[in-house]
Design an enzyme around this catalytic site. Structure first.
Site, PDB file in Angstrom:
ATOM      1  N   ARG A  81      87.898  82.402 -32.061  1.00 47.86           N
ATOM      2  CA  ARG A  81      88.210  80.386 -32.554  1.00 47.86           C
ATOM      3  C   ARG A  81      88.119  81.097 -33.807  1.00 47.86           C
ATOM      4  O   ARG A  81      86.225  80.992 -34.322  1.00 47.86           O
ATOM      5  CB  ARG A  81      87.208  79.108 -31.951  1.00 47.86           C
ATOM      6  CG  ARG A  81      87.043  77.771 -32.688  1.00 47.86           C
ATOM      7  CD  ARG A  81      86.341  77.119 -31.901  1.00 47.86           C
ATOM      8  NE  ARG A  81      86.501  75.880 -32.592  1.00 47.86           N
ATOM      9  CZ  ARG A  81      85.610  74.936 -33.587  1.00 47.86           C
ATOM     10  NH1 ARG A  81      84.453  74.897 -32.734  1.00 47.86           N
ATOM     11  NH2 ARG A  81      86.263  74.247 -34.160  1.00 47.86           N
ATOM     12  N   HIS A 127      88.701  71.860 -39.871  1.00 49.92           N
ATOM     13  CA  HIS A 127      86.689  72.445 -40.353  1.00 49.92           C
ATOM     14  C   HIS A 127      85.690  71.862 -41.445  1.00 49.92           C
ATOM     15  O   HIS A 127      85.830  72.561 -41.936  1.00 49.92           O
ATOM     16  CB  HIS A 127      86.428  73.739 -39.546  1.00 49.92           C
ATOM     17  CG  HIS A 127      85.263  73.800 -39.164  1.00 49.92           C
ATOM     18  ND1 HIS A 127      85.634  74.765 -37.827  1.00 49.92           N
ATOM     19  CD2 HIS A 127      84.328  73.414 -39.154  1.00 49.92           C
ATOM     20  CE1 HIS A 127      83.448  74.280 -37.246  1.00 49.92           C
ATOM     21  NE2 HIS A 127      82.920  73.527 -38.431  1.00 49.92           N
ATOM     22  N   GLU A 174      84.879  67.716 -35.319  1.00 49.36           N
ATOM     23  CA  GLU A 174      83.563  66.869 -35.467  1.00 49.36           C
ATOM     24  C   GLU A 174      84.016  66.018 -36.014  1.00 49.36           C
ATOM     25  O   GLU A 174      83.016  65.726 -37.114  1.00 49.36           O
ATOM     26  CB  GLU A 174      82.337  68.231 -35.813  1.00 49.36           C
ATOM     27  CG  GLU A 174      82.445  69.045 -34.507  1.00 49.36           C
ATOM     28  CD  GLU A 174      80.618  69.434 -34.801  1.00 49.36           C
ATOM     29  OE1 GLU A 174      79.872  70.195 -33.585  1.00 49.36           O
ATOM     30  OE2 GLU A 174      79.580  69.522 -35.977  1.00 49.36           O
ATOM     31  N   ASN A 313      82.339  70.396 -28.618  1.00 52.62           N
ATOM     32  CA  ASN A 313      81.552  70.966 -29.299  1.00 52.62           C
ATOM     33  C   ASN A 313      80.065  70.132 -28.831  1.00 52.62           C
ATOM     34  O   ASN A 313      79.559  69.397 -28.521  1.00 52.62           O
ATOM     35  CB  ASN A 313      81.501  71.020 -30.301  1.00 52.62           C
ATOM     36  CG  ASN A 313      82.299  71.712 -31.348  1.00 52.62           C
ATOM     37  OD1 ASN A 313      83.064  72.251 -30.360  1.00 52.62           O
ATOM     38  ND2 ASN A 313      82.763  71.181 -32.351  1.00 52.62           N
ATOM     39  N   TYR A 315      75.201  71.025 -28.322  1.00 57.33           N
ATOM     40  CA  TYR A 315      74.257  71.849 -28.312  1.00 57.33           C
ATOM     41  C   TYR A 315      73.102  71.411 -27.937  1.00 57.33           C
ATOM     42  O   TYR A 315      72.406  72.089 -27.093  1.00 57.33           O
ATOM     43  CB  TYR A 315      73.963  72.181 -30.017  1.00 57.33           C
ATOM     44  CG  TYR A 315      74.845  72.342 -30.886  1.00 57.33           C
ATOM     45  CD1 TYR A 315      74.752  73.663 -31.424  1.00 57.33           C
ATOM     46  CD2 TYR A 315      76.496  71.830 -31.319  1.00 57.33           C
ATOM     47  CE1 TYR A 315      75.324  74.730 -31.662  1.00 57.33           C
ATOM     48  CE2 TYR A 315      77.055  72.560 -31.885  1.00 57.33           C
ATOM     49  CZ  TYR A 315      76.461  73.515 -31.889  1.00 57.33           C
ATOM     50  OH  TYR A 315      77.620  74.596 -33.104  1.00 57.33           O
ATOM     51  N   GLU A 379      82.279  74.670 -29.024  1.00 60.10           N
ATOM     52  CA  GLU A 379      81.127  75.294 -29.550  1.00 60.10           C
ATOM     53  C   GLU A 379      79.839  74.954 -28.727  1.00 60.10           C
ATOM     54  O   GLU A 379      79.518  73.869 -28.192  1.00 60.10           O
ATOM     55  CB  GLU A 379      80.657  74.358 -31.004  1.00 60.10           C
ATOM     56  CG  GLU A 379      81.244  74.798 -32.682  1.00 60.10           C
ATOM     57  CD  GLU A 379      81.300  74.652 -33.650  1.00 60.10           C
ATOM     58  OE1 GLU A 379      79.950  73.733 -33.598  1.00 60.10           O
ATOM     59  OE2 GLU A 379      82.252  74.031 -34.501  1.00 60.10           O
TER      60      GLU A 379
END
Length: 481
Positions: A81, A127, A174, A313, A315, A379
């Protein structure tokens, strides 16, 4: 292979690979006709990056792209990606501005080389690196009428140039970060905020919501264009990728249970609800009232259903308490400290990230139940504390990152095989250490260590773990019945 062993693996067409973004790795910012992005000058302003460094060189991947692809091939990834630089392709960005043939040629050659190595290109159109010219010309994302047209034309140029070979498109990476960090907190380019010490102009109470609205519409109209003019011939998939971490109530108190949902409404629902369900979350309407822009009925028809999948995405996990005055978190306070005083998990280098793999499984289930579309995890990763100051040999033994991915991969498998969540892809962030935006080069997310003095790449233990894990946990498709 026994049927029990098969049942305990991810399906053979599961996609895995590593992820990056153009401005974070390419460098060569004034080479071959590239125009400036909003990050070029912003990252050079004193105080905007933690170490005062900018993206002019980054990991030098514009020049070292063949070495990068050789390393990806060595890792044996199924996919890579990466993002395209809008201002490399259309230096001034606009719908009537000239296309840069050298920019097209660079990405075309890159895509060909990936395919020659058996690697699927998974391409992000945007991005965060808006052409500076569009920001200067009309305020960029603040100007819905202009930006939607310019973004759609940029997308069209890319579909036309690369869509014969690219079958996986992400429109925007995002939007929450674009809106909140760029126009609310002012820590990302273009750095607008109500805080006059940070920014001479901007309005954190209105601009983020305007920008988010423009981003949703730009995404949606680009998808409409793809479906109407390119999909039949090219046969690709297209969607958006949203950040958003799992939100857990701090305790069982009803207000905190509600707060966790409010946090999800603003972190995820702000974009996912219009795109997948056709409306902004009720809570956001109540919180923002007339500050939340409205879609016309015509726009809503284009927005609803404008993503073929859910790009995710994520985390970490936040414990949520009702209260505070931060609208960007849904008037919810985040903490990693449990009521008994213990920490949720291992602390990363960045304050906002701790390791809590159970939250990853919970979030996959939440997204699947709420939006009911296949999930591509585009991500997910961890930055080891103080890794930037360790000798290389020590940095390569990135045990906290290995532990993070051990937990995540276990959760991934459980979500797919036990919970029945339709997850189609997983891209750890990131392929290499790189320019981590406002953190400069201090925060390292790579599974590959980059020595910025020499641009040498060194695989960390986490890369070895992931390569081995995906080698062992995806069906090969050659089993005998």
């Amino acid at each position: 292979m026994t049927s029990a062993e098969v049942a305990n693996k991810l399906p053979k067409d599961f996609i895995w690979g590593f992820a990056t973004a153009s401005f974070q790795i390419e460098g060569s910012t004034n080479v071959d006709g590239r125009g400036k992005s909003i990050w070029d000058d912003f990252s050079k302003q004193p105080g905007k990056t933690m170490d005062g460094r900018d993206g002019d060189v980054a990991t030098d991947s514009y020049r070292l792209w063949k070495e990068d692809i050789a390393l990806l091939a060595q890792y044996g990834v199924k996919s890579y990606r990466f993002s395209l630089s809008w201002s490399r392709i259309i230096p001034l960005g606009g719908r009537n501005d000239p296309v840069n043939p050298k920019g097209i040629a660079f990405y075309s050659n890159f895509i060909d080389a990936l395919l020659e190595n058996g690697i699927i290109p998974f391409v992000t159109l945007y991005h965060w690196d808006l052409p500076q010219a569009l920001h200067d010309r009309y305020g960029g994302w603040l100007n819905k009428d202009e930006i939607v047209q310019d973004y759609v034309r940029y997308a069209k140029v890319c579909f036309r140039a690369f869509g014969d070979r690219v079958k996986h498109w992400l429109t925007v990476n995002e939007p929450w970060c674009i809106s909140i960090l760029g126009y609310g907190r002012g820590v990302f380019a273009p750095g607008r905020s109500s805080d006059r010490e940070r920014s001479p102009e901007g309005d954190s109470s209105t601009e983020p919501w305007i920008v988010g609205h423009s981003v949703i519409l730009s995404h949606a109209y680009a998808v409409r264009l793809y479906r109407e003019e390119f999909k039949a011939a090219q046969g690709g998939q297209i969607g958006i990728t949203l950040n958003g971490d799992w939100s857990m109530p701090y305790d069982d108190g009803p207000q905190n249970v509600e707060a966790a949902q409010h946090a999800l409404d603003v972190a995820i629902g702000w974009f996912a609800d219009p795109i997948y369900l056709g409306h902004y979350p009720e809570y956001m309407k109540q919180m923002l009232r007339e500050r939340l822009p409205e879609f016309t009925p015509e726009e809503l028809k284009v927005v609803k259903g404008s993503s073929d999948f859910y790009g995710m995405n994520t985390y970490t996990t936040n414990l949520c308490r009702d209260g505070g005055d931060d609208e960007f978190q849904g008037l919810v306070e985040y903490t990693f400290i449990r009521p008994d005083g213990t920490q949720l998990g291992t602390q990363a280098h960045c304050a906002w990230l701790q390791d809590y793999p159970q939250g990853f499984r919970e979030l996959l289930n939440y997204i699947w139940k709420r939006y009911k579309l296949p999930i591509y995890v585009t991500e997910n990763g961890f930055a080891v504390k103080d890794e930037h100051s360790k000798p290389i040999e020590e940095a390569l033994q990135d045990n906290d990152r290995v532990d993070y991915f051990k937990g995540i991969t276990t959760s991934l498998k459980a979500a797919v095989l036990e919970d029945g969540v339709d997850v189609r892809a997983y891209f750890p962030w990131s392929f290499v250490d790189n320019f981590e935006w406002a953190d400069g080069y201090i925060t390292r997310f790579g599974v590959t260590y980059v020595d910025y003095e020499t641009q040498q790449r060194y695989p960390k233990e986490s890369a070895k773990f992931l390569v081995k894990w995906f080698g062992e946990n995806i069906e090969t498709g050659d089993r005998k019945l």
